[in-house]
Scaffold this active site. Structure first.
Site, short mmCIF file in Angstrom:
data_model
loop_
_atom_site.label_atom_id
_atom_site.label_comp_id
_atom_site.label_asym_id
_atom_site.label_seq_id
_atom_site.Cartn_x
_atom_site.Cartn_y
_atom_site.Cartn_z
CE LYS A 1 8.40 4.47 5.00
NZ LYS A 1 7.39 5.36 5.97
CB SER B 1 2.35 6.30 2.02
OG SER B 1 3.36 5.60 1.97
CG HIS B 2 1.88 1.84 1.38
ND1 HIS B 2 2.03 2.87 2.44
CD2 HIS B 2 1.01 0.94 1.85
CE1 HIS B 2 1.65 2.35 3.77
NE2 HIS B 2 0.81 1.33 3.05
CG ASP C 1 6.10 4.48 -1.25
OD1 ASP C 1 7.05 5.26 -1.47
OD2 ASP C 1 5.43 4.56 -0.05
CG ASP D 1 4.99 8.99 0.13
OD1 ASP D 1 5.06 7.68 -0.07
OD2 ASP D 1 5.06 9.39 1.16
CG ASP E 1 7.71 7.27 2.29
OD1 ASP E 1 7.17 6.16 1.48
OD2 ASP E 1 6.86 7.85 3.28
NE ARG E 2 5.64 2.23 3.08
CZ ARG E 2 4.72 1.24 3.29
NH1 ARG E 2 4.55 -0.01 3.05
NH2 ARG E 2 4.07 1.52 4.70
C1 G16 Z 1 4.06 4.52 7.51
C2 G16 Z 1 4.96 4.94 8.36
C3 G16 Z 1 6.04 3.98 8.68
C4 G16 Z 1 5.40 2.61 9.18
C5 G16 Z 1 4.24 2.18 8.06
C6 G16 Z 1 3.35 1.12 8.63
O1 G16 Z 1 4.69 4.35 6.06
O2 G16 Z 1 5.97 6.09 8.23
O3 G16 Z 1 6.96 4.28 9.72
O4 G16 Z 1 6.06 1.59 9.26
O5 G16 Z 1 3.53 3.38 7.68
O6 G16 Z 1 2.56 1.53 9.65
P1 G16 Z 1 1.42 0.57 10.09
O7 G16 Z 1 2.15 -0.86 10.21
O8 G16 Z 1 0.91 1.17 11.03
O9 G16 Z 1 0.62 0.50 8.58
P2 G16 Z 1 4.27 4.98 4.74
O10 G16 Z 1 5.00 4.65 3.77
O11 G16 Z 1 2.79 4.51 4.78
O12 G16 Z 1 4.27 6.53 5.23
#
Ligand code: G16
Length: 560
Positions: A380, A114-115, A280, A282, A284-285
């Protein structure tokens, strides 16, 4: 070609976190490490892997092409019949969810952290999504983890590498492999959701023309951004930046927030750009940023929910229900109340929204972590959120020409009041200190006099009295499953909240997140900088938790 059983031994720590398994690339590169985890996914797939069809794709980060080939070999070894792969192995996370749903496959494997930064020294990740297109629920991820703990062998067919740059249908050993264009299916879906003509009318028939800047942060959304903003909406090439996906994101931290997307913020301010947005690694953000106006993700989802029926044809028939993750501000709750809709508070993690959507009880939801989306898919969706905001601005400008993002925010606060929100992240701290911090808070909460106690800010006389303090637990209203220890929250008598959580997405050490929220119905405060308004609450959070002593950091790594 025959199936070969390869002997292996378990690796510790292959427990999927908030969203899949995320580790350093070097960890995934160890012999058998990736194979063990992929085998665990196939073993734990609901209904088994035999005869199934899956989608495979990711954000194209470093090590992805190699892992696609590993998955193909293990898929063949585990009786999978058909694998749909994004060209070059590239598909945004929302695009995978959309493909799983439109092709009605049995799930998908996403290659993304992801990010988190990419490249040989940085992060890689593998996540399994089920047939509804959403991240696997906890019963499945628990099963995957259990398999990894006892694994002794994996099954594969020793296939040569398949050329994944060519579109089309191929026979690869016992597998059928379809290589699909990374973008087109997703763009077609968005066209069924939004009124692009209405957005175009606003963008092209307004004088002066509204200016737009989309920053893909060298992540996967570059081609999606070009297809929408340049090809579909007819905006100039200069309206997208960092739009070529790179395996190491060009050294950027592909997380759309004020710290890591600062070049976007600077260009918006310098060039007086009306509408800025970023996504981000991937896809989704998202972050929405207009000149002088940062839209917090908590406000963003509330405003999208408020405008949905007016601005987005997909919601013309009505919005079913709304939801947010627990740390996300209560702004969306106020919209739900005004519209007479159900609203849900779930733990952090998009996977918790899926059941509610599948049950027809949830249309729009969001998280403070820059995640916004709807039931059009089960992830998302950064690009969807950006187009949703363009749709809102187009609609708002029909009502009142010249409306900016700042105007939309202020109009919202004037109706609903403002929820000030901020998050402090302390990244990669010692795990032991982070655990001790959390344990100490649990002990404090258990003391009989904790509720009712008052805490005073360090630099002012403001004080807060505890109304409630607990470890958040969630019972899924659809299947009754229970998730405990989802974050420690304190609610104060004035409606403010502070929350402490350990992140489930880091790849080394621990990341402590501190969230603070304060609600105001005083119009004189609506224009205030959130960091100023929240200062007393932050001071109380830091002193009552002794956070700085436990984790030995005097400043957060990121403030959003
Ligand atoms: C993921 C999850 C989200 C979550 C975020 C932060 O996002 O899909 O639902 O809010 O991580 O999680 P944490 O606070 O546990 O680091 P992404 O964009 O990284 O896939």
């Amino acid at each position: 070609m025959s199936v070969v059983t390869v002997q292996t031994t378990p690796f510790a720590g292959q427990k999927p976190g908030t969203s899949g398994l995320r580790k350093k690339v070097k960890v995934f590169q160890q012999p058998h490490y990736t194979e063990n985890f992929v085998q665990a996914i196939f073993t734990a797939m609901p209904g088994g892997s035999d005869g199934k069809t899956i989608v495979v794709g990711g954000d194209g980060r470093y090590y992805s092409p190699e892992v696609v080939q590993i998955i193909l070999r293990l898929a063949a070894g585990n009786g999978i019949k058909h694998v749909v792969v994004g060209q070059h192995g590239v598909l945004s996370t929302p695009a995978v969810s959309a493909l799983i749903r439109s092709l009605k496959t049995d799930g998908g494997i996403l290659l993304t952290a992801s990010h988190n930064p990419g490249g040989p020294e940085n992060d890689f990740g593998i996540k399994f999504n089920t047939a509804n297109g959403g991240p696997a629920p906890e019963d499945v991820t628990d099963k995957i983890y259990k398999v990894t703990e006892g694994i002794t062998s994996y099954k594969q067919v020793e296939l040569p590498d398949l050329d994944i740059s060519k579109l089309g249908e191929f026979t690869h050993g016992p597998l059928k492999v379809t290589i699909v264009d990374s973008v087109s299916n997703y763009i077609e879906l968005l066209k069924t959701i939004f009124d692009f003509e209405r957005i175009k009318k606003w963008l092209h028939e307004t004088s002066p023309k509204p200016t737009v800047l989309f920053d893909a942060l060298n992540g996967v959304t570059g081609p999606y951004g070009r297809a929408i903003f340049v090809e579909e909406l007819g905006l100039p090439e200069s309206s997208i930046q960092n739009a070529t996906p790179l395996p190491d994101f060009g050294g950027l931290h592909p997380d759309p927030n004020l710290t890591y997307a600062h070049t976007l913020v600077e260009r918006v301010e310098r060039e007086n750009i009306l509408f800025g947005a970023a996504s981000d690694g991937d896809g989704d953000r998202n972050m929405i940023y207009g000149k002088g106006a940062f839209v917090t993700p908590s406000d963003s989802v509330a405003i999208i929910a408020d405008w949905a029926e007016k601005a987005i044809p997909y919601f013309k028939g009505g919005v079913k229900g709304l939801a947010r993750s627990m740390p996300t501000s209560g702004a969306i709750d106020l919209v739900a109340k005004a519209k007479g809709l159900e609203v849900f508070e779930v733990p952090t993690g998009w996977k918790f929204f899926g059941n509610l959507m599948d049950a027809g009880r949830l249309s729009i939801c969001g998280e403070e972590s820059f995640g916004t989306g709807s039931d059009h898919i089960r992830e998302k969706d950064g690009v969807w959120a950006v187009v949703a905001w363009l749709a809102i601005l187009a609609a708002a400008n029909e009502e009142k020409p010249g409306t900016t993002i700042d105007d939309v925010l202020l109009a919202h606060y004037n109706v609903y009041g403002r929820s000030f929100f901020s998050r402090y992240d302390y990244e990669e701290v010692e795990s032991a200190g982070a655990e001790a911090l959390v344990n100490n808070l649990r002990e404090e909460f258990a003391k009989p006099d904790f509720v009712g106690q008052s805490f005073k800010a360090t630099t002012s006389d403001t004080s807060f009295t505890v109304k409630e303090a607990a470890d958040f637990a969630y019972t899924d209203p659809v299947d009754g499953s229970v998730s405990t220890k989802q974050g420690l929250y304190i609610k104060f008598t004035d409606g403010s909240r502070i929350i402490f959580r350990l992140s489930g997405t880091g790849s080394s050490g621990a990341t402590v997140r501190l969230y603070v929220e304060k609600y105001s119905k005083n119009a004189a405060e609506y224009g205030e900088d959130a960091q100023v308004g929240l200062k007393p609450l932050i001071e109380v959070a830091l002193s009552l938790s002794k956070l700085q002593d436990y984790i030995k950091r005097d400043k957060p790594t990121v403030i959003t």
